[in-house]
Design an enzyme around this catalytic site. Structure first.
Site, PDB file in Angstrom:
ATOM      1  N   GLU A  81       0.851  -1.188   0.000  1.00  0.00           N
ATOM      2  CA  GLU A  81       0.000   0.000   0.000  1.00  0.00           C
ATOM      3  C   GLU A  81       0.886   1.236   0.000  1.00  0.00           C
ATOM      4  OE1 GLU A  81      -1.531  -1.306   4.243  1.00  0.00           O
ATOM      5  OE2 GLU A  81      -2.164   0.727   3.852  1.00  0.00           O
ATOM      6  N   CYS A 113      -3.637  -3.361   4.229  1.00  0.00           N
ATOM      7  CA  CYS A 113      -2.717  -4.385   4.762  1.00  0.00           C
ATOM      8  C   CYS A 113      -3.129  -5.806   4.384  1.00  0.00           C
ATOM      9  CB  CYS A 113      -2.642  -4.273   6.281  1.00  0.00           C
ATOM     10  SG  CYS A 113      -2.213  -2.628   6.834  1.00  0.00           S
ATOM     11  N   HIS A 235      -2.904  -9.916  12.139  1.00  0.00           N
ATOM     12  CA  HIS A 235      -2.287  -8.683  11.621  1.00  0.00           C
ATOM     13  C   HIS A 235      -1.944  -7.789  12.815  1.00  0.00           C
ATOM     14  CE1 HIS A 235      -1.514  -5.011   9.569  1.00  0.00           C
ATOM     15  NE2 HIS A 235      -2.615  -4.432  10.015  1.00  0.00           N
TER      16      HIS A 235
HETATM   17  N1  CAA Z   1       1.151   2.705  30.568  1.00  0.00           N
HETATM   18  C1  CAA Z   1       0.501   1.643  30.042  1.00  0.00           C
HETATM   19  N2  CAA Z   1      -0.530   1.791  29.159  1.00  0.00           N
HETATM   20  C2  CAA Z   1      -0.886   3.041  28.794  1.00  0.00           C
HETATM   21  C3  CAA Z   1      -0.249   4.177  29.315  1.00  0.00           C
HETATM   22  C4  CAA Z   1       0.818   3.978  30.248  1.00  0.00           C
HETATM   23  N3  CAA Z   1       1.473   5.010  30.781  1.00  0.00           N
HETATM   24  N4  CAA Z   1      -0.842   5.276  28.769  1.00  0.00           N
HETATM   25  C5  CAA Z   1      -1.803   4.826  27.926  1.00  0.00           C
HETATM   26  N5  CAA Z   1      -1.840   3.480  27.960  1.00  0.00           N
HETATM   27  C6  CAA Z   1      -2.695   2.574  27.171  1.00  0.00           C
HETATM   28  C7  CAA Z   1      -4.137   3.024  27.042  1.00  0.00           C
HETATM   29  O1  CAA Z   1      -4.893   2.656  28.168  1.00  0.00           O
HETATM   30  C8  CAA Z   1      -4.556   2.268  25.780  1.00  0.00           C
HETATM   31  O2  CAA Z   1      -4.808   0.935  26.111  1.00  0.00           O
HETATM   32  P1  CAA Z   1      -6.186   0.222  25.623  1.00  0.00           P
HETATM   33  O3  CAA Z   1      -6.186   0.317  24.123  1.00  0.00           O
HETATM   34  O4  CAA Z   1      -6.041  -1.175  26.096  1.00  0.00           O
HETATM   35  O5  CAA Z   1      -7.288   0.993  26.227  1.00  0.00           O
HETATM   36  C9  CAA Z   1      -3.277   2.258  24.935  1.00  0.00           C
HETATM   37  O6  CAA Z   1      -2.205   2.597  25.831  1.00  0.00           O
HETATM   38  C10 CAA Z   1      -3.262   3.286  23.803  1.00  0.00           C
HETATM   39  O7  CAA Z   1      -3.621   4.522  24.349  1.00  0.00           O
HETATM   40  P2  CAA Z   1      -4.697   5.436  23.598  1.00  0.00           P
HETATM   41  O8  CAA Z   1      -5.872   4.622  23.168  1.00  0.00           O
HETATM   42  O9  CAA Z   1      -4.934   6.654  24.397  1.00  0.00           O
HETATM   43  O10 CAA Z   1      -3.787   5.813  22.320  1.00  0.00           O
HETATM   44  P3  CAA Z   1      -4.124   6.727  21.121  1.00  0.00           P
HETATM   45  O11 CAA Z   1      -5.594   6.948  20.984  1.00  0.00           O
HETATM   46  O12 CAA Z   1      -3.238   7.903  21.169  1.00  0.00           O
HETATM   47  O13 CAA Z   1      -3.618   5.807  19.911  1.00  0.00           O
HETATM   48  C11 CAA Z   1      -4.347   4.278  18.251  1.00  0.00           C
HETATM   49  C12 CAA Z   1      -4.025   4.453  19.712  1.00  0.00           C
HETATM   50  C13 CAA Z   1      -5.674   5.006  17.950  1.00  0.00           C
HETATM   51  C14 CAA Z   1      -4.514   2.808  17.916  1.00  0.00           C
HETATM   52  C15 CAA Z   1      -3.209   4.896  17.401  1.00  0.00           C
HETATM   53  O14 CAA Z   1      -2.007   4.233  17.655  1.00  0.00           O
HETATM   54  C16 CAA Z   1      -3.490   4.889  15.916  1.00  0.00           C
HETATM   55  O15 CAA Z   1      -4.203   5.746  15.388  1.00  0.00           O
HETATM   56  N6  CAA Z   1      -2.840   3.949  15.179  1.00  0.00           N
HETATM   57  C17 CAA Z   1      -2.977   3.822  13.743  1.00  0.00           C
HETATM   58  C18 CAA Z   1      -4.202   3.047  13.346  1.00  0.00           C
HETATM   59  C19 CAA Z   1      -4.117   1.597  13.718  1.00  0.00           C
HETATM   60  O16 CAA Z   1      -3.049   1.034  13.848  1.00  0.00           O
HETATM   61  N7  CAA Z   1      -5.283   0.941  13.828  1.00  0.00           N
HETATM   62  C20 CAA Z   1      -5.348  -0.482  14.117  1.00  0.00           C
HETATM   63  C21 CAA Z   1      -6.507  -1.166  13.433  1.00  0.00           C
HETATM   64  S1  CAA Z   1      -6.491  -0.789  11.672  1.00  0.00           S
HETATM   65  C22 CAA Z   1      -5.338  -1.854  11.017  1.00  0.00           C
HETATM   66  O17 CAA Z   1      -4.976  -2.808  11.621  1.00  0.00           O
HETATM   67  C23 CAA Z   1      -4.796  -1.553   9.649  1.00  0.00           C
HETATM   68  C24 CAA Z   1      -3.464  -0.933   9.787  1.00  0.00           C
HETATM   69  O18 CAA Z   1      -2.449  -1.630   9.770  1.00  0.00           O
HETATM   70  C25 CAA Z   1      -3.364   0.519   9.956  1.00  0.00           C
END
Ligand code: CAA
Length: 386
Positions: A81, A113, A235
């Site tokens: 991609e 992906c 994945h």
């Molecule tokens: N210690 C331990 N854990 C902590 C922490 C700390 N100090 N601070 C935060 N966390 C935890 C949170 O509790 C959360 O855990 P849960 O998911 O179990 O609730 C985790 O860390 C992540 O924190 P946030 O949810 O607040 O993080 P975020 O919103 O900033 O980002 C995300 C998370 C939205 C997945 C981001 O990484 C993102 O946008 N990623 C890209 C999209 C992605 O990968 N999506 C996955 C599905 S799509 C797919 O698979 C296709 C692809 O390849 C893209």
């Protein structure tokens, strides 16, 4: 006569640089625990100026071509991609770098992906019709999100090559397959962008919905019960996603212990934790990590869940072949991970912006490995053997 068909060789590659997520957390003033434990990522591979999906793909596939020769490879399917051209298949450059025969069909597949799994399915179909032919499937990607976005910590880069043949030496792919498609905008990259747009939380929800839907379809098509899957590779956009997926699947499938099911995932995460998201290659990086790091017996069944945003998903399974371990190259990817040079926050940001350049340019000589991207001359991408 029907032949078993599946993966007869597997090999992976990554880039020459890496950026630790502890450095990202420090620069952002975020707790490192959010990345290390919250999303389960430690590092991301970063390409240098003369690395791209073509050099990575060729680097991943070169050991396979060296071992098996070129005579029986009549198809190369490259899944990505991170397309480098709207028309020409990136695999044609890879075909030349690898010295494949002119009598080869080369094509590129896209669906976020997921497309490496489509490539694998195409390969199985071709080999079932022509059991004497082998198909080279390569997944190669550089995951890029905008600087300072929520996806930034989940970037990465790598390529994984698989040779698909009759009477495979590593894993037979079983016929049952569970499918899922839904038109959603959880992650996508319009033609005028070099970074992905993503609705992060929504993407996690769709991914988990796809896990149970694809698994149910797999079972309804004659797939194995959950209890007869020794392991499942998911994945891994970040490794914690596989944990969430296994929790969801184990509960849905009525597993005796969800915690026990989750504990079987560790060996699938060893490479991904350090590579970052490798998009199309990610689930197969998980498989390679499992094959190298777990002590599994011939005949054991491995489930594979492939997900591509947009969204398409597939759940299928394979059975390990007697002697599969002797076909692996243990330590080959770990050595590449170790050989990467660590970069700091400033250099990481400079390199991120450099990837947006357009027009003609020469790329600095930096890459470790057999192939390099020399730059763009008269709108043509130029590749060289190092
Ligand atoms: N210690 C331990 N854990 C902590 C922490 C700390 N100090 N601070 C935060 N966390 C935890 C949170 O509790 C959360 O855990 P849960 O998911 O179990 O609730 C985790 O860390 C992540 O924190 P946030 O949810 O607040 O993080 P975020 O919103 O900033 O980002 C995300 C998370 C939205 C997945 C981001 O990484 C993102 O946008 N990623 C890209 C999209 C992605 O990968 N999506 C996955 C599905 S799509 C797919 O698979 C296709 C692809 O390849 C893209």
């Amino acid at each position: 006569m029907t032949h078993a068909i599946g993966i007869t060789d597997i090999s992976a590659a990554t880039t020459s640089l890496f950026f630790p997520l502890t450095s990202l957390a420090e620069a952002q003033g975020t707790s490192a625990g959010k990345y290390l434990r919250g999303i389960g990522q430690h590092e991301m591979s970063v390409p240098c100026e003369d690395e791209d999906i073509v050099t990575l793909a060729a680097k991943a596939a070169a050991p396979i071509v060296e071992r098996h020769g070129v005579d029986e490879i009549r198809t190369l399917v490259l899944a990505t991609e991170t397309g480098i051209d709207q028309s020409k298949a990136a695999g044609i450059y890879v075909h030349e770098l690898l010295g494949l025969a002119q009598h080869t069909r080369v094509v590129e597949l896209k669906e976020a992906c997921y497309s490496a799994t489509a490539a694998l399915q195409f390969a199985l179909g071709i080999v079932s019709r022509h059991p004497g032919e082998k198909v080279l499937v390569i997944a190669s990607d550089i995951a890029r999100y905008e600087l300072d976005s929520s996806g930034e910590a989940t970037q990465g880069a790598g390529a994984l090559a698989m040779l698909v043949s009759a009477d495979p030496a590593i894993m037979t792919i079983e016929p049952a397959s569970g499918l899922f498609t839904e038109n959603v905008h959880d992650f996508w990259r319009p033609n005028d962008r070099t970074t992905a747009l993503v609705d992060g939380r929504f993407s996690v929800t769709v991914y988990l919905r796809a896990v149970t839907a694809a698994y149910d379809d797999y079972v309804s098509r004659g797939g194995a019960e959950f209890s007869s899957l020794s392991r499942v590779c998911f994945h891994q956009p970040f490794t914690k996603m596989a944990t969430k997926a296994m929790q969801t699947l184990a509960k849905h499938a009525g597993a005796e212990s969800v915690a026990d099911a989750v504990s079987t995932l560790e060996e699938t995460m060893i490479f991904n934790r350090r590579l970052g998201n490798t998009y199309t290659a990610s689930v197969y990086m998980g498989l390679l990590s499992l094959l190298e790091n777990a002590e599994l017996e011939a005949g054991e069944r491995v489930g594979i869940f492939s997900y591509g945003s947009g969204a398409v998903a597939e759940f299928f399974s394979g059975q390990l072949v007697e002697g599969y371990r002797s076909q692996l190259r243990p330590g080959a990817l770990s050595a590449q991970l170790e050989a990467r040079r660590e970069i700091g926050y400033e250099e990481y940001r400079e390199r991120h912006l450099l990837a947006d350049r357009t027009g003609d340019f020469e790329a600095r000589v930096e890459a470790q490995g057999p192939f390099r991207f020399a730059g763009v001359r008269d709108a043509i991408r130029v590749y060289e053997k190092a």
